[in-house]
Design a protein around this motif. Structure first.
Motif, PDB file in Angstrom:
ATOM      1  N   ARG A  10       0.847  -1.191   0.000  1.00  0.00           N
ATOM      2  CA  ARG A  10       0.000   0.000   0.000  1.00  0.00           C
ATOM      3  C   ARG A  10       0.882   1.240   0.000  1.00  0.00           C
ATOM      4  O   ARG A  10       1.905   1.286   0.668  1.00  0.00           O
ATOM      5  N   ALA A  11       0.465   2.204  -0.763  1.00  0.00           N
ATOM      6  CA  ALA A  11       1.253   3.430  -0.844  1.00  0.00           C
ATOM      7  C   ALA A  11       0.330   4.619  -0.762  1.00  0.00           C
ATOM      8  O   ALA A  11      -0.729   4.650  -1.382  1.00  0.00           O
ATOM      9  N   SER A  12       0.743   5.578  -0.032  1.00  0.00           N
ATOM     10  CA  SER A  12      -0.058   6.784   0.130  1.00  0.00           C
ATOM     11  C   SER A  12       0.029   7.661  -1.110  1.00  0.00           C
ATOM     12  O   SER A  12       1.003   7.628  -1.860  1.00  0.00           O
ATOM     13  N   ILE A  13      -1.019   8.441  -1.273  1.00  0.00           N
ATOM     14  CA  ILE A  13      -1.104   9.424  -2.348  1.00  0.00           C
ATOM     15  C   ILE A  13      -1.133  10.786  -1.671  1.00  0.00           C
ATOM     16  O   ILE A  13      -1.958  11.030  -0.790  1.00  0.00           O
ATOM     17  N   LEU A  14      -0.217  11.667  -2.055  1.00  0.00           N
ATOM     18  CA  LEU A  14      -0.155  12.998  -1.453  1.00  0.00           C
ATOM     19  C   LEU A  14      -0.945  13.981  -2.306  1.00  0.00           C
ATOM     20  O   LEU A  14      -0.673  14.133  -3.504  1.00  0.00           O
ATOM     21  N   LEU A  15      -1.923  14.631  -1.682  1.00  0.00           N
ATOM     22  CA  LEU A  15      -2.770  15.620  -2.346  1.00  0.00           C
ATOM     23  C   LEU A  15      -2.353  16.998  -1.841  1.00  0.00           C
ATOM     24  O   LEU A  15      -2.468  17.274  -0.646  1.00  0.00           O
ATOM     25  N   VAL A  16      -1.875  17.849  -2.739  1.00  0.00           N
ATOM     26  CA  VAL A  16      -1.360  19.163  -2.334  1.00  0.00           C
ATOM     27  C   VAL A  16      -2.168  20.256  -3.020  1.00  0.00           C
ATOM     28  O   VAL A  16      -2.106  20.412  -4.246  1.00  0.00           O
ATOM     29  N   ASP A  17      -2.937  20.979  -2.228  1.00  0.00           N
ATOM     30  CA  ASP A  17      -3.761  22.074  -2.754  1.00  0.00           C
ATOM     31  C   ASP A  17      -4.103  22.993  -1.591  1.00  0.00           C
ATOM     32  O   ASP A  17      -4.369  22.515  -0.488  1.00  0.00           O
ATOM     33  N   ASP A  18      -4.122  24.295  -1.826  1.00  0.00           N
ATOM     34  CA  ASP A  18      -4.446  25.234  -0.755  1.00  0.00           C
ATOM     35  C   ASP A  18      -5.949  25.434  -0.590  1.00  0.00           C
ATOM     36  O   ASP A  18      -6.390  26.036   0.386  1.00  0.00           O
TER      37      ASP A  18
END
Length: 194
Positions: A10-18
């Motif tokens: 399992r691998a995390s998904i990084l969501l980057v948004d302000d």
């Protein structure tokens, strides 16, 4: 047909948004992938998250206050522990080919314009998840192979010691065979470590 990955894959998904609404939308689209989703509201938060854990892919908004997406991507690609993490840029700026060029120049794997097709985004992210799983599988296989080479080298060393005790004659064919086997094993180990 998606099957849930073993816990180790399992691998995390990084969501980057302000923008909170954008993070909620991304979570809604990617939730069906059954992988951990981690939020970051700025480039600085994203860098901290990347230094704490491994990610299969980063979805990165281009326009953010402070450290924008391009600067964040440059920082990600600059660090040894994060340089191989694929980045998908997301932007609301339509028709600006300069953004796409700049995104790819900073190391982006892909570039999508908002509003994006949820199916396309999910499919693209899933490709990176599969690549991550395959890489993890290869890492495990290589580690197992290294352990096996180590065990084989130890066993061969013990046999060599026994042969030396039982055949003190340095020109013994058995001693020569053991020496050739040790050389072959050493060459094989070199070939797999490079």
């Amino acid at each position: 047909m998606t099957t849930e990955a073993p816990q180790t894959d399992r691998a995390s998904i990084l969501l980057v948004d302000d923008m909170e609404d954008n993070l909620i939308a991304l979570e809604a689209v990617l939730g069906a992938l059954n992988e951990p989703l981690v939020r970051a509201r700025s480039g600085e938060e994203a860098m901290k998250a990347l230094l704490r854990q491994k990610f299969a892919v980063v979805l990165l908004d281009v326009r953010m206050p402070g450290m924008d997406g391009f600067e964040t991507a440059s920082n990600i690609k600059r660090l040894d522990q994060t340089k191989d993490v694929p980045i998908i840029f997301l932007t609301g700026t339509e028709g600006d080919s300069g953004y796409a060029f700049r995104g790819y120049a900073t190391g982006a794997a892909d570039f999508l314009t908002k509003p994006f097709d949820p199916w396309v985004l999910r499919a693209k992210v899933n490709v990176f998840l599969e690549l991550h799983r395959k890489n993890r599988q290869l890492e495990r296989m290589l580690a197992q192979e290294r352990r096996q080479f180590g065990m084989l080298a130890q066993q061969l060393a013990k046999i060599g010691e026994q042969v030396e005790e039982e055949c003190p004659d340095a020109s013994s064919p058995l001693r020569e065979q053991v020496a050739r086997m040790q050389e072959t094993l050493t060459e094989m180990r070199r070939g797999h470590s490079g």
